[in-house]
Write an enzyme that holds these catalytic residues in place. Structure first.
Site, short mmCIF file in Angstrom:
data_model
loop_
_atom_site.label_atom_id
_atom_site.label_comp_id
_atom_site.label_asym_id
_atom_site.label_seq_id
_atom_site.Cartn_x
_atom_site.Cartn_y
_atom_site.Cartn_z
N LYS A 194 1.02 -0.91 0.15
CA LYS A 194 -0.02 -0.08 0.11
C LYS A 194 1.09 1.30 0.12
O LYS A 194 1.55 1.71 1.21
CB LYS A 194 -0.81 -0.12 1.38
CG LYS A 194 -2.03 0.71 1.22
CD LYS A 194 -2.13 2.18 0.50
CE LYS A 194 -1.99 3.02 1.51
NZ LYS A 194 -1.67 4.42 1.03
N SER A 248 3.79 8.04 10.59
CA SER A 248 3.73 8.95 11.68
C SER A 248 3.65 8.09 12.64
O SER A 248 3.13 6.78 12.75
CB SER A 248 2.70 9.92 11.28
OG SER A 248 1.38 9.14 11.20
N GLU A 402 8.89 15.93 16.11
CA GLU A 402 9.56 15.82 14.54
C GLU A 402 8.85 16.56 13.88
O GLU A 402 7.55 16.51 13.78
CB GLU A 402 9.26 14.39 14.09
CG GLU A 402 10.00 14.16 12.85
CD GLU A 402 9.71 12.61 12.34
OE1 GLU A 402 8.73 12.19 12.47
OE2 GLU A 402 10.64 12.03 11.87
P1 NAD Z 1 1.03 8.71 7.42
O1 NAD Z 1 1.60 8.01 8.49
O2 NAD Z 1 -0.26 9.45 7.46
O3 NAD Z 1 1.15 7.95 6.18
C1 NAD Z 1 2.10 6.72 6.13
C2 NAD Z 1 1.63 5.76 5.29
O4 NAD Z 1 0.29 5.23 5.75
C3 NAD Z 1 0.79 6.06 3.95
O5 NAD Z 1 0.98 4.82 3.12
C4 NAD Z 1 -0.66 6.34 4.13
O6 NAD Z 1 -1.49 6.14 3.24
C5 NAD Z 1 -0.89 5.10 5.31
N1 NAD Z 1 -1.69 5.42 6.33
C6 NAD Z 1 -2.41 6.60 6.78
N2 NAD Z 1 -3.59 6.37 7.60
C7 NAD Z 1 -3.57 4.89 7.91
C8 NAD Z 1 -4.50 4.10 8.43
N3 NAD Z 1 -5.47 4.51 9.21
N4 NAD Z 1 -4.15 2.90 8.47
C9 NAD Z 1 -3.25 2.29 7.69
N5 NAD Z 1 -2.34 3.16 6.92
C10 NAD Z 1 -2.76 4.38 7.01
O7 NAD Z 1 2.06 9.79 7.26
P2 NAD Z 1 2.11 11.24 6.55
O8 NAD Z 1 0.75 11.86 6.57
O9 NAD Z 1 2.36 10.84 5.11
O10 NAD Z 1 3.18 11.97 7.11
C11 NAD Z 1 2.85 12.73 8.45
C12 NAD Z 1 3.92 12.49 9.21
O11 NAD Z 1 4.57 11.30 9.41
C13 NAD Z 1 5.13 13.35 8.94
O12 NAD Z 1 5.15 14.69 9.46
C14 NAD Z 1 6.19 12.71 9.77
O13 NAD Z 1 6.47 13.35 10.88
C15 NAD Z 1 6.03 11.37 9.62
N6 NAD Z 1 6.61 10.55 8.74
C16 NAD Z 1 7.64 9.50 8.90
C17 NAD Z 1 8.22 9.01 8.04
C18 NAD Z 1 9.37 7.97 8.38
O14 NAD Z 1 9.99 7.90 7.37
N7 NAD Z 1 9.43 7.72 9.53
C19 NAD Z 1 7.89 9.18 6.58
C20 NAD Z 1 6.80 9.63 6.28
C21 NAD Z 1 6.06 10.71 7.32
#
Ligand code: NAD
Length: 501
Positions: A194, A248, A402
């Protein structure tokens, strides 16, 4: 699914549009499909807001079909009948195809994420390296024999987990594809990916290459869509053997909770607030270069960004000057300009970064350096100025949360004990570094600082596919990269054989 040619590598605006009427970005059982109701999600270029394509909006039904397709692959000779060496050869063939298509893939990545083309090109080399590394490792995972009671032979073997689910973010889509999926395939699992709805075009193109090099139907499945729909359905699916998630903290907790209902194991990579600890005896100019690179790379949207620099008090003013000189020469731009940094990924992410900066200014936190936005950036581009604050009070949000943007937090420390205390004074523990010429101090800090990776007189935000990587504390659990990932993607089976003396 079709990805049209990006044109020549030197083209200023490569053409890679995915037209809505041809959008079929769900890969299930070896077939690209559209969502049954035709639902699509638009993809916008962060550098200028252009609509660059659409992806299918898959949901629970498509996730279920993808998991079933993966289960079927695990029961089919086409995938389950391959030897470890044959799986490895497929991964290496894909690595070679990625290298052949690296330029096309790099432009897709650059426009989808907004990152400078040079960084996107480097990402494709890292992707190829993941595929090569795990291709080579596939037949190097050997079992063990345990000396047990007389008359018994006990063997330990590593078995695949079954269907592995991979939920990955937008910051390094192609790298994450390699990092997450290659070890799973090397160990004989069948995968459901995904990718992020914010950026995933390179993942789709690499998946198409995987089909072309011969990965059998169902061994790799992809469900594009929203996190709250496709992602939530995947992490709650009872038919999977593991979920691996990068993103996140909030969503990581949701994923872990959903998987726990079916006792499905989870690996989580949730980011950090990684400290770079600079002592006065260090090569300060080299340290300053690495600190600026570490926070500016990918516009600060890197989980291992060194977002806190802790500087020995006596060296703080000189080091602040070095940071200011470097910030003054930073360039921002669209991917074609290959600047030091591009835009942020989306408007909410930019608002989040701007909120942190505005709050720090309102609280009177001093600014060490700031790079003004260039006048010629596209009006719709999601750019923010790189900025360094310091001294930042240890309890300030900037020192603890972060930001995921080009915002550096500098803090002075008194002595070694104070440095260790400050370094560990966050909920996170992903990566850390020390800059000093004192070897005993290097060894002491490597033991005392809480992090999954520790660098001495260097910093490796994201690099090194051979190097096990992952968090302590709230940065998550489980290890990716290196041979450690093969352990995460498999389970030990103990076979006890009584045959008599
Ligand atoms: P997110 O956690 O929302 O998304 C990451 C992945 O999870 C995406 O593929 C998204 O579609 C999926 N996702 C979202 N909601 C979900 C749910 N309820 N169930 C399962 N999967 C779900 O991250 P974001 O909104 O893209 O970024 C927000 C914050 O996350 C950033 O500000 C940063 O702090 C952090 N982040 C960290 C990394 C890392 O490498 N650790 C990478 C991206 C973002």
């Amino acid at each position: 699914m079709s990805l049209s040619s990006p044109g020549s590598p030197s083209a200023v605006t490569p053409n890679f549009e995915l037209q809505p009427e041809s959008v079929a970005t769900l890969l299930i059982a070896g077939q690209w499909r559209a969502a049954p109701d035709g639902a699509v999600l638009p993809m916008h270029a962060p550098a200028d807001g252009r609509l660059i394509g659409h992806i299918s909006r898959g949901g629970a039904a498509e996730v279920d079909a993808a998991v079933q397709a993966a289960q079927a692959a695990l029961a089919s000779p086409a995938w389950a009948g391959l030897s470890a060496a044959q799986r490895g050869r497929l991964l290496m063939a894909l690595s070679r195809r990625v290298q052949e298509e690296a330029e096309r893939l790099a432009w897709l990545e650059a426009h989808d994420t907004g990152k400078p083309i040079g960084l996107a090109r480097a990402d494709m080399q890292v992707l190829a390296r993941y595929l090569e590394f795990y291709g080579g490792a596939a037949d190097k995972v050997h079992g063990e024999v345990i000396p047990f009671e007389p008359g018994y032979t006990v063997t330990l073997t590593r078995e695949p987990l079954g269907v592995t689910a991979h939920i990955i973010p937008w910051n390094y889509p192609a790298q994450m594809f390699g990092r997450s999926i290659a070890p799973a395939l090397a160990m004989g699992n069948a995968v459901v990916l995904k990718p992020s709805e914010d950026a995933c075009l390179s993942c789709l193109a690499v998946t198409q290459l995987a089909l072309e090099v011969g990965f059998p139907a169902g061994s790799i499945n992809v469900v594009t869509g929203l996190g709250a729909e496709a992602g939530a359905a995947l992490s709650a699916h009872p038919g999977i053997g593991l979920v691996t998630f990068t993103g996140s903290s909030e969503v990581g907790a949701l994923v872990q909770g959903a998987a726990a209902r079916h006792h499905v194991p989870v690996t989580l990579e949730l980011g950090g607030k990684s400290p770079q600890i600079v002592f006065a005896d260090a090569d300060l100019e080299r340290a300053a270069d690495a600190v600026v690179r570490g926070i500016v790379q990918n516009a600060g949207q890197t989980c291992s960004a060194g977002s806190r620099v802790l500087v020995e008090k006596s060296a703080f003013p000189a080091f602040a000057d070095m940071l200011a000189r470097r910030f003054a020469t930073l360039r921002m731009g669209v991917p074609e300009t290959n600047a030091d940094l591009g835009p942020l990924i989306n408007a909410p992410q930019r608002q989040r970064v701007q909120r942190f900066v505005a709050q720090a200014r309102a609280d009177g936190v001093p600014v060490i350096a700031e790079t003004p936005l260039a006048a010629d950036l596209p009006a719709q581009g999601l750019f923010v100025s790189p900025i360094a604050f310091g001294p930042v009070p240890p309890q300030h949000a900037l020192a603890r949360e972060e930001v995921f943007g080009p915002v550096l937090c500098a803090m002075p420390f008194e002595d070694e004990a104070d440095a260790v205390r400050l370094a560990n004074d966050t909920d996170f523990g992903l990566v850390a570094a020390v800059w000093t010429r004192d070897g005993d101090r290097q060894a002491r800090l490597a033991r005392r600082v809480q992090s999954g990776q520790f660098f001495i007189n260097c910093y490796g935000a994201g690099g090194g596919v051979e190097l096990p990587f992952g968090g302590t504390k709230r940065s998550g659990h489980g290890r990716e990269k290196g041979m450690a990932a093969l352990d995460e993607m498999s389970v030990t089976k103990t076979v006890v054989h009584f045959h008599g003396q």
